[in-house]
Design a protein around this motif. Structure first.
Motif, PDB file in Angstrom:
ATOM      1  N   LYS A 102      11.282   3.941   7.564  1.00  0.00           N
ATOM      2  CA  LYS A 102      11.945   5.241   7.727  1.00  0.00           C
ATOM      3  C   LYS A 102      12.087   5.955   6.388  1.00  0.00           C
ATOM      4  O   LYS A 102      11.871   7.169   6.296  1.00  0.00           O
ATOM      5  CB  LYS A 102      13.313   5.052   8.376  1.00  0.00           C
ATOM      6  N   ALA A 103      12.447   5.203   5.345  1.00  0.00           N
ATOM      7  CA  ALA A 103      12.610   5.818   4.025  1.00  0.00           C
ATOM      8  C   ALA A 103      11.269   6.345   3.504  1.00  0.00           C
ATOM      9  O   ALA A 103      11.189   7.470   2.987  1.00  0.00           O
ATOM     10  CB  ALA A 103      13.198   4.808   3.044  1.00  0.00           C
ATOM     11  N   ALA A 104      10.224   5.535   3.649  1.00  0.00           N
ATOM     12  CA  ALA A 104       8.903   5.967   3.187  1.00  0.00           C
ATOM     13  C   ALA A 104       8.402   7.166   3.988  1.00  0.00           C
ATOM     14  O   ALA A 104       7.786   8.090   3.432  1.00  0.00           O
ATOM     15  CB  ALA A 104       7.914   4.811   3.290  1.00  0.00           C
ATOM     16  N   GLN A 126       3.744   5.952  -5.575  1.00  0.00           N
ATOM     17  CA  GLN A 126       3.614   6.112  -7.029  1.00  0.00           C
ATOM     18  C   GLN A 126       2.518   7.112  -7.385  1.00  0.00           C
ATOM     19  O   GLN A 126       2.627   7.853  -8.359  1.00  0.00           O
ATOM     20  CB  GLN A 126       3.292   4.759  -7.671  1.00  0.00           C
ATOM     21  N   ARG A 127       1.462   7.145  -6.569  1.00  0.00           N
ATOM     22  CA  ARG A 127       0.348   8.059  -6.824  1.00  0.00           C
ATOM     23  C   ARG A 127       0.580   9.434  -6.190  1.00  0.00           C
ATOM     24  O   ARG A 127      -0.257  10.329  -6.311  1.00  0.00           O
ATOM     25  CB  ARG A 127      -0.955   7.452  -6.294  1.00  0.00           C
ATOM     26  N   ARG A 128       1.708   9.589  -5.482  1.00  0.00           N
ATOM     27  CA  ARG A 128       2.058  10.843  -4.812  1.00  0.00           C
ATOM     28  C   ARG A 128       0.992  11.243  -3.780  1.00  0.00           C
ATOM     29  O   ARG A 128       0.707  12.421  -3.597  1.00  0.00           O
ATOM     30  CB  ARG A 128       2.263  11.977  -5.827  1.00  0.00           C
ATOM     31  N   GLU A 129       0.428  10.268  -3.108  1.00  0.00           N
ATOM     32  CA  GLU A 129      -0.560  10.516  -2.061  1.00  0.00           C
ATOM     33  C   GLU A 129       0.171  10.528  -0.714  1.00  0.00           C
ATOM     34  O   GLU A 129       0.132   9.564   0.050  1.00  0.00           O
ATOM     35  CB  GLU A 129      -1.644   9.436  -2.091  1.00  0.00           C
ATOM     36  N   TRP A 130       0.842  11.647  -0.434  1.00  0.00           N
ATOM     37  CA  TRP A 130       1.721  11.704   0.737  1.00  0.00           C
ATOM     38  C   TRP A 130       0.951  11.525   2.040  1.00  0.00           C
ATOM     39  O   TRP A 130       1.436  10.887   2.979  1.00  0.00           O
ATOM     40  CB  TRP A 130       2.484  13.028   0.742  1.00  0.00           C
ATOM     41  N   LEU A 176       0.824  -1.206   0.000  1.00  0.00           N
ATOM     42  CA  LEU A 176       0.000   0.000   0.000  1.00  0.00           C
ATOM     43  C   LEU A 176       0.863   1.264   0.000  1.00  0.00           C
ATOM     44  O   LEU A 176       0.537   2.253  -0.657  1.00  0.00           O
ATOM     45  CB  LEU A 176      -0.932   0.000   1.213  1.00  0.00           C
ATOM     46  N   VAL A 177       1.970   1.216   0.732  1.00  0.00           N
ATOM     47  CA  VAL A 177       2.891   2.367   0.756  1.00  0.00           C
ATOM     48  C   VAL A 177       3.499   2.586  -0.617  1.00  0.00           C
ATOM     49  O   VAL A 177       3.582   3.728  -1.109  1.00  0.00           O
ATOM     50  CB  VAL A 177       3.992   2.136   1.820  1.00  0.00           C
TER      51      VAL A 177
END
Length: 455
Positions: free
Chosen positions: A211-213, A179-183, A173-174
């Protein structure tokens, strides 16, 4: 005859895209080997659309990557770009046979997986339903239908039975949300990956991904300090393959170092970057970031800026950094100028021009903007060509702080005495139902939406 490549980048510039004319320092083949999955194509396409030097090469590699996958729309997109940038290139022609074959295969695979999932649901076997949703979601992701992919990844959650399954659902999901830029959607997905210390091995293996996400999400929201903290906390002992579908080890070093430089003071940089043993392992393949931080901490500000400027082209070709580079660099420059001026009461503009001058704008204009924005406490003498720093009297500052503390203490004391008097009178404060009614109990303090009743 007009140069197709020139026309291509003129068009990109007109559309508001970023065009990078200087050659980057990285080798395209070596760079792209650090990634897997859909992010590999996305990065290649961005380089092809932005780099004058690597345009055709990156687009051709992206085309090959698209044909290895199943996303027809991506193939069409990169062919269109290649047709404009290099119309004479043999790859700048649609492979209609491949398109028809892949489109048919995608439809058949979709129908097959839907039928399988329907069968699993009829049999009411939770593990089979989970796997059926996962297979279908991965298929949708591969063909570029991210909405359907996100929907079916979400449907896996009720059927998870192990800690690994829970973490895997979160990662899927992350990845789709990135990819969809849904921060904003990243944070609830990341929160659901928490195992509360019950499965330490799973938590350790997923820590750098989380942590990266998290850092990418904060970066996408322009929250640079929070992003820096997330990248600086990543665990370097976990293999890069665990998170290479969104980011590389080199990226963690670059993002963490740059954002720390932009948002942290000298003491924080020393403790959280240079003396951070874990993050130093990330910095090993990116030694220039460590040098830039060291230069800032040691007060060699012009050298710090010079190192970073040498890599500006590389960062303008990064999928997450591109739109933030100018702002991050401006913050670092402002910090360097402010720190440079601290020991002096007066500095000539000529000296500052030598230390921080850039061909884009004069140092005087830059200083004027910094003063207007409150970043720099100084005055510019345009006649004598001098910059006078405005110094705060430490004695006056201490006195103002002491007076503010005394005033705050007095307000708190009055409030406590008032409440003690109310309690001694056997009264209590309760919320009132009538809107807009306020009672004032002496002094300056008003109790809104409360009334005094007998205890």
């Amino acid at each position: 005859m007009a140069d197709p490549l020139l026309e291509f980048f003129t068009q990109m510039d007109d559309q508001g895209g970023i065009v990078v004319k200087d050659a980057p320092k990285f080798d395209l083949d070596l760079l792209i080997q650090n990634y897997r999955g859909r992010t590999k194509f996305d990065r290649l396409l961005l380089i092809g659309r932005s780099s004058v030097k690597l345009c055709v090469e990156a687009l051709k590699v992206a085309l090959a990557e698209a044909k290895r996958g199943r996303d027809i729309q991506r193939y069409r997109e990169v062919v269109e770009y290649l047709r404009i940038a290099a119309p004479d290139d043999p790859d700048a022609v649609y492979d209609k046979k491949w398109l028809e074959k892949q489109e048919l295969a995608n439809r058949e695979e979709t129908q097959r997986l839907l039928a399988e999932l329907k069968g699993y649901k009829n049999n009411l076997i939770k593990e089979s339903i989970r796997m059926g949703n996962e297979d279908l979601a991965k298929h949708y992701e591969a063909i570029g239908d991210l909405n359907a992919a996100s929907e079916h990844y979400s449907k896996m959650r009720p059927d998870v039975s192990t800690a690994k399954h829970l973490v895997d659902v979160g990662k899927h999901l992350v990845r789709v949300a990135i990819q969809r830029r849904e921060w904003n959607m990243l944070f609830p997905h990341l929160a659901k990956m928490s195992l509360n210390g019950q499965y330490p091995e799973e938590e350790r293996s997923s820590q750098p991904f989380i942590k990266a996400a998290t850092g990418i999400a904060f970066l996408g929201q322009d929250k640079y300090h929070e992003a820096a903290l997330a990248f600086l906390e990543a665990d370097p002992t976990v293999p890069a393959k665990a998170y290479s579908d969104i980011i590389s080890r080199n990226d963690i070093a670059v993002y963490g170092g740059l954002l720390a430089l932009a948002t942290m003071d000298r003491r924080e940089l020393q403790a959280m970057v240079l003396e951070n043993q874990s993050f130093r392992m990330f910095l090993e393949p990116e030694p220039h970031i460590r040098r830039a931080v060291t230069m800032f901490v040691n007060g060699r500000y012009s050298s710090c800026i010079e190192i970073l400027e040498g890599y500006r082209s590389d960062y303008l070709l990064d999928i997450y950094l591109q739109k933030h580079v100018s702002r991050i660099y401006a913050k670092i420059r402002s910090k360097c100028i402010v720190q440079y001026l601290i020991p002096f009461s007066c500095v000539s503009l000529e000296t500052l021009e030598k230390a921080f001058g850039s061909p884009e704008s004069s140092i005087e204009d830059e200083l004027a903007v910094m003063i207007e924005e409150g970043v720099l406490e100084a005055r510019i003498d345009g006649i004598e060509r001098l910059v006078h720093t405005v110094r705060v009297d430490p004695r006056a500052q201490m006195q103002a702080s002491a007076l503010a503390s005394a005033e705050n203490y007095e307000k708190q004391a009055v409030e406590r005495l008032r409440r003690m008097a109310i309690a001694a009178a056997d009264l209590e404060l309760t919320p009132i139902k009538k809107q807009g009614l306020h009672h004032q109990l002496g002094g300056d303090l008003a109790y809104a939406d409360q009334e005094i009743v007998m205890g």
